[in-house]
Design a protein around this motif. Sequence first.
Motif, PDB file in Angstrom:
ATOM      1  N   ASP A   1      -0.699  37.264  50.602  1.00  0.00           N
ATOM      2  CA  ASP A   1      -0.990  38.017  51.824  1.00  0.00           C
ATOM      3  C   ASP A   1      -1.924  37.241  52.745  1.00  0.00           C
ATOM      4  O   ASP A   1      -1.767  37.272  53.969  1.00  0.00           O
ATOM      5  N   HIS A   2      -2.902  36.556  52.176  1.00  0.00           N
ATOM      6  CA  HIS A   2      -3.813  35.756  52.990  1.00  0.00           C
ATOM      7  C   HIS A   2      -3.051  34.672  53.755  1.00  0.00           C
ATOM      8  O   HIS A   2      -3.401  34.340  54.894  1.00  0.00           O
ATOM      9  N   ALA A   3      -2.003  34.123  53.147  1.00  0.00           N
ATOM     10  CA  ALA A   3      -1.248  33.049  53.780  1.00  0.00           C
ATOM     11  C   ALA A   3      -0.441  33.537  54.981  1.00  0.00           C
ATOM     12  O   ALA A   3      -0.271  32.804  55.961  1.00  0.00           O
ATOM     13  N   VAL A   4       0.040  34.782  54.934  1.00  0.00           N
ATOM     14  CA  VAL A   4       0.937  35.253  55.997  1.00  0.00           C
ATOM     15  C   VAL A   4       0.306  36.317  56.894  1.00  0.00           C
ATOM     16  O   VAL A   4       0.738  36.488  58.036  1.00  0.00           O
ATOM     17  N   ARG A   5      -0.714  37.035  56.389  1.00  0.00           N
ATOM     18  CA  ARG A   5      -1.296  38.143  57.167  1.00  0.00           C
ATOM     19  C   ARG A   5      -2.767  37.928  57.491  1.00  0.00           C
ATOM     20  O   ARG A   5      -3.391  38.770  58.149  1.00  0.00           O
ATOM     21  N   GLY A   6      -3.320  36.807  57.036  1.00  0.00           N
ATOM     22  CA  GLY A   6      -4.755  36.588  57.188  1.00  0.00           C
ATOM     23  C   GLY A   6      -5.202  36.504  58.648  1.00  0.00           C
ATOM     24  O   GLY A   6      -4.453  36.095  59.533  1.00  0.00           O
TER      25      GLY A   6
END
Length: 208
Positions: A182-187
């Motif tokens: 999630d950090h990679a795509v929504r961070g």
Amino acid sequence: TTESIMTTTRYYSITNDQTIDINADIGHQTSTVAGTTMENSGSSMPATPNPHTNAQPKYTFEHNGETLEIRNVWAENVEEEMAVIREVIEKYPYVAMDTEFPGVVAKPIAESYTSDYHYKSLKVNVDLLKIIQLGISFADKDGNFCKPHCCWQFNFKFDLEEDMFAQDSIDLLIKSGISFPDHAVRGIDPQKFGELLMVSGLVLDDRV
């Protein structure tokens, strides 16, 4: 005018056993790595989902017989949650903060211990690494938490395939519920967060 003082300090890379030179601009507190890169090893994900994963919008905890809420903030809702914080800060101006960084990847090399060793160690790692998460809690002057949601977790853009980290720290964060996919795509973009922070009421106000 004050001139920046340029110094070169030898640092040892913990992640790949390399010695590197850090050119530290003391005046502006910035660092660049000269002539080397640091490689990351892969990270394993837990076999079962963590009930406290930060991928979910919120979760609750009990405090003094009351149910309080922790809200997770991502790129898609950062502006909305910052608007809420602008209202909260008026009544709850006492702020506690916590950060999550991807570990320690470098340490100074010195023939003898110096008084600024820990500062240099902290500085070079903060300058080299990206922040992963910032937690903020709000209370009034009597220590009463903001209700029902007293804590916000800001989740920043971080990619295990591209960004630097220490493996042991990443493993611990995964076990604690950090969802790196999630950090990679929504961070959250740190620059965007900085812009919102300046008008949030959290800074530049002596009452806070």
